[in-house]
Design a protein around this motif. Sequence first.
Motif, PDB file in Angstrom:
ATOM      1  N   TRP A 106     -83.975 -14.829  -7.743  1.00 55.66           N
ATOM      2  CA  TRP A 106     -83.753 -16.293  -7.810  1.00 55.66           C
ATOM      3  C   TRP A 106     -84.855 -17.021  -7.052  1.00 55.66           C
ATOM      4  CZ3 TRP A 106     -82.686 -19.415  -3.498  1.00 55.66           C
ATOM      5  CH2 TRP A 106     -82.258 -20.718  -3.758  1.00 55.66           C
ATOM      6  N   TRP A 107     -85.219 -16.508  -5.904  1.00 57.82           N
ATOM      7  CA  TRP A 107     -86.271 -17.134  -5.080  1.00 57.82           C
ATOM      8  C   TRP A 107     -87.616 -17.059  -5.815  1.00 57.82           C
ATOM      9  CZ3 TRP A 107     -90.791 -15.858  -2.461  1.00 57.82           C
ATOM     10  CH2 TRP A 107     -91.143 -16.666  -1.370  1.00 57.82           C
TER      11      TRP A 107
ATOM     12  N   ASP B 144     -83.735 -21.773 -14.334  1.00 56.18           N
ATOM     13  CA  ASP B 144     -83.656 -21.747 -12.878  1.00 56.18           C
ATOM     14  C   ASP B 144     -83.316 -23.116 -12.310  1.00 56.18           C
ATOM     15  OD1 ASP B 144     -86.428 -22.873 -13.024  1.00 56.18           O
ATOM     16  OD2 ASP B 144     -86.926 -20.809 -13.499  1.00 56.18           O
TER      17      ASP B 144
ATOM     18  N   ALA C 268     -88.028 -16.849  -8.976  1.00 50.95           N
ATOM     19  CA  ALA C 268     -87.994 -17.632 -10.212  1.00 50.95           C
ATOM     20  C   ALA C 268     -88.567 -19.026 -10.033  1.00 50.95           C
ATOM     21  CB  ALA C 268     -86.564 -17.729 -10.730  1.00 50.95           C
ATOM     22  N   ARG C 269     -88.616 -19.500  -8.814  1.00 51.50           N
ATOM     23  CA  ARG C 269     -89.174 -20.825  -8.553  1.00 51.50           C
ATOM     24  C   ARG C 269     -90.688 -20.812  -8.420  1.00 51.50           C
ATOM     25  NH1 ARG C 269     -84.374 -20.985  -8.775  1.00 51.50           N
ATOM     26  NH2 ARG C 269     -83.022 -22.734  -8.268  1.00 51.50           N
TER      27      ARG C 269
ATOM     28  N   ARG D 270     -75.593 -20.519  -6.549  1.00 49.06           N
ATOM     29  CA  ARG D 270     -75.335 -19.628  -7.674  1.00 49.06           C
ATOM     30  C   ARG D 270     -73.886 -19.170  -7.769  1.00 49.06           C
ATOM     31  NH1 ARG D 270     -78.707 -18.370  -4.563  1.00 49.06           N
ATOM     32  NH2 ARG D 270     -77.950 -16.310  -4.035  1.00 49.06           N
TER      33      ARG D 270
ATOM     34  N   PHE E 192     -83.611 -14.268 -14.072  1.00 48.09           N
ATOM     35  CA  PHE E 192     -84.526 -15.253 -14.649  1.00 48.09           C
ATOM     36  C   PHE E 192     -83.896 -15.982 -15.836  1.00 48.09           C
ATOM     37  CE2 PHE E 192     -88.678 -12.963 -13.148  1.00 48.09           C
ATOM     38  CZ  PHE E 192     -88.372 -13.322 -11.854  1.00 48.09           C
TER      39      PHE E 192
ATOM     40  N   GLU F 117     -80.541  -9.942  -6.598  1.00 48.58           N
ATOM     41  CA  GLU F 117     -80.332 -11.187  -7.352  1.00 48.58           C
ATOM     42  C   GLU F 117     -80.937 -12.375  -6.629  1.00 48.58           C
ATOM     43  OE1 GLU F 117     -78.422 -14.890  -8.457  1.00 48.58           O
ATOM     44  OE2 GLU F 117     -78.086 -13.884  -6.560  1.00 48.58           O
ATOM     45  N   VAL F 118     -80.682 -12.497  -5.334  1.00 49.56           N
ATOM     46  CA  VAL F 118     -81.189 -13.678  -4.622  1.00 49.56           C
ATOM     47  C   VAL F 118     -82.713 -13.622  -4.494  1.00 49.56           C
ATOM     48  CG1 VAL F 118     -81.003 -12.839  -2.231  1.00 49.56           C
ATOM     49  CG2 VAL F 118     -80.719 -15.283  -2.735  1.00 49.56           C
TER      50      VAL F 118
END
Lengths: 734, 278
Positions: B82-83, A450, B85-86, A169, B120, B78-79
């Motif tokens: 991100w995790w 994503d 979001a999968r 990112r 997202f 944020e991370v």
Amino acid sequence: MKRINLGIALSAMTFGSVVACGGSDPGPLDGVDSVVFLQRPKRNDMGDIFQYTSYVPTGRLVKLSPPTADGELTEICCGSAGAEYQNMDISGYDLSFDAKEIVFSGRLASAQAFGLFIVNVESGDVRQLPTNPNRDYVNPVYLPGDKVFFQTNDLDETGAQQFRDEYERGTTLQMGTVNDDGTNLKLGPRNLSHRVFPTLLSDGRVMLTQWDHLGDMNAGHLMTVHPDMTTMREAFGKEGTGVTNSYLKAREVSPGRVIAIGTSRDRTIQAGAILDIRLGEPYAVDGAIHADRNMSEDTASYRLLTPSVPLGREPSSMTVGRYYDAYPLNARDYPDLLVSWADGPVESGTLGAAGPGNEANFGIYVYDSNRKTRRPLYDDPAMWDIFPRPLVARDAPPVIAPSGTHAYDQSTTLIGSMDVHRSTVANLQRGSVYGVRVVEGFSVEEGIPDDFGITEHEGAAVLGVAPVRADGSWLALMPANIPVHLQAIDVFGMTHTNANEPVWFSGAAGESRVCGGCHESRTDTVIIDPGLTEAVARGPSDLRATSSRDQRISGGTFTRDGTVGVPWDSALQNVFDAKCVSCHNGTPGPANPSWSISDPMTGATFSWTFDLRGGVATYGVGDEMFSGYSRSHLSLMGPDMMELEDAGLVIVGDIKIYVEPGNARDSELIKKLNPVQQFPAQNGAVRAFPVGQFPAHAAAVGQELTPDEYYLMILMADLGGQFYSRENAPGAAY
Amino acid sequence: MRTMKTNILAAAVVGLLTFAGTAHAGRGGSAARIQNAVATGSTDAIIAELERAERLICDACTPTVLDLIDHDKYELREVAAWWIARRPVLKAQLTERSTTDLAGSDSRLARNAADVLGTFRHPQAIPALAAAAARTDLSSEARMAAVRALGTIGHRNANTALVAAMGDGDATVRLAAATSWLQVRKQANAAPLVALVGDADGDVRAKAAAVIGELKDASGRAALEAALTGDANPVVRRNAAWALGRIGDAGSRAALTAATTDASSLVRQTAKAALAGL
């Protein structure tokens, strides 16, 4: 030579006092009046090796004169430069050839970006180069000809966003140059991921670390580039020459030989072991070892100068520590080095667990790589003392003349090969390669939420296919400054085995990038018949060379020549819906095999039946489910097998992966369909595989695909099997 | 002191050696490694382990990661998002929860929700984020997070909300709006930022000038010239000089020439380079 006992020195440092150690004999620093280095406040979190935005006030440039225990530490910059500099942090610097100026990357405040500054070493006068205040400019290096090479997250494409690695990112750093008076700022062609830590070589080229990320490729390698940002070449780390995940902070020892830090990508505070890398065959010159003969990745080698230091991300042990950087003081077989080193477990998690005040403490040492001993020079326990180097003048390398430009539209890049059949990685029989497909890469900055799909592949856009001529040559014009990779394809449009290039490259406007072959031997000379290659004689193919980013997108229909991206839901699903789902509809049976995964710990089970219909699909066990993107996507691409294994899940039945990402030729789906000829003209009567062995399934069941539909399937597989493309990016502004 | 420090480090090493391994980006993660990284408190370690477990099927990871959504550090929120979001089921649940939190009265939850929806990066979240950004009953931190999320999504449908946020009473929100404006794909002009060149806050003025320059919006020229010659903040003057150089109007020559003798070295060099480009 008087040596300070290392243990005593370390004890002194641990007790928190500023120490400058060493004796009256400076040894390998003999004749050096001063050592200059950077002091940054200690910190524990600065990101992986490619991150560059860490800011903690206040950093400063200092010099130690003489470089001994009784030396005096003097600030060069920027405490007295004015109020606006009082909270500056400095991330890197370079010394001018006459040693009178230093160019450095500094950030004045947390609300600002890193910019480039030049300070006069004697007077302390400082000036800023006029870079974009919205963007970070870091890692400056002096070039001959009064120029500065730098890296930046700035970009030169109106309306576009800089590449953003979808995995970690980070906004990527790219390369640029500017005159040292601030004029003529130029940004170079971009990689899809980061480029960091440049250094100037004595032949005038720049070496840097490039993050290569395409499919399963995921590592930092050393590359060289000309100072006009053309002619990017591999130097070390690819093709099995490497020893660890990433190589960074290279410094030239002698021609063809560099010192670099080798380390894991993350958790190592950007520090690691010291490697002595020989880019060619080593030979002795007056006691110095050079390695600039026959330089190629084939002949490159390395020597680990700090054998106890971990090359991975595991914590280093006491007295072993990790090295932040190293500067060669001579070119002996085992060179003396000026290093920045921290003792103990230099690993972010370990240091974090130890609590505040236990950040890695880098100090300055002279390292004898033959005896494996360190002699401390200076350490301030409150600061990182890093990037030490002698404050001495040096010869400027020769100025490499700018690369010539091609004869076509100067906004484009010319690419090609002299003879594509010359390859060390693929067995390309003469006549078997129809053309070279050029694929543009992009990342999630184009509005992808994503990931691009189940696979590891990035965004892809086909620019076109350049035909290979009878002599094996090909030539094409493509847009400048965009990353692309190449695929040598046959007449069915399928990439030849091992001919799907696993790295991105790019070219500047007007640049020619013509190779000998398709990853030809790096040590051979490519010999062609006298005169022009046939591709040159015929002229280059135009692969959307002057199309803007928002024009590089498929039209309403997905024809062989009109398809750029392959959006799964709007391109492939239409084919599945029209010709496949009457049978392949999730109803268990011979046409729709099933598989299950179960968690032996909890007994939770998940079952899936082959289904080419659209609609949302998920997979997993328990409460945590992964996106399959759509039923057809999950059915063809399959779940991530390695992660199933990592999770300790038990697979029941045969999970058949019908599409091998990046490899249409060996994908079950493509064999099953047995596609028809695409080039030079589509011909439904000619199949890719022997029909007796691979009956054309769609035709056999009366649902024959059109040639364009076959090509879509092949493109999907060869590009990596992504669900998302530009065409169906949910956040796209096109 | 040294003994205690060494012991702490040694204990930490012993604790972590069990989980250390060769670096393989995106592979080799586990719930234990994530939990261990969280226990260290190291932002880098936590991020690294979540990245490594990007696609790991790991029920045991979920509670730990969900806790990070409420962490004080933006990087960890944020991370974590991100995790998640999968993982579409989790993502859907969290999207629903975040949308509710964004409309609620708890500013901390609204901040976290904005960060989640921003990460997202789906344009569907823009209306909810825009509404939150405009709510004066939320804290400035929450409003700033909503505006930041609009920039992260980067879709032009956020422009109206960003313009509105440029009039927020809090400087951090206005600064986030100016920053986010530049993150919108295909952003064509910087006209809404011209007024911010005269903002009360120096960081906002500096950012506005820089954004106008990057987008080469000539409508900002007069405001930039006024800032170059009259702003008390040298960073604002520097950015104004840079922006005028980007716009490249010869009519700015007088202001830029005057700036070559500015009291700040930040401004002088920038003005000289800008003049050279006119």
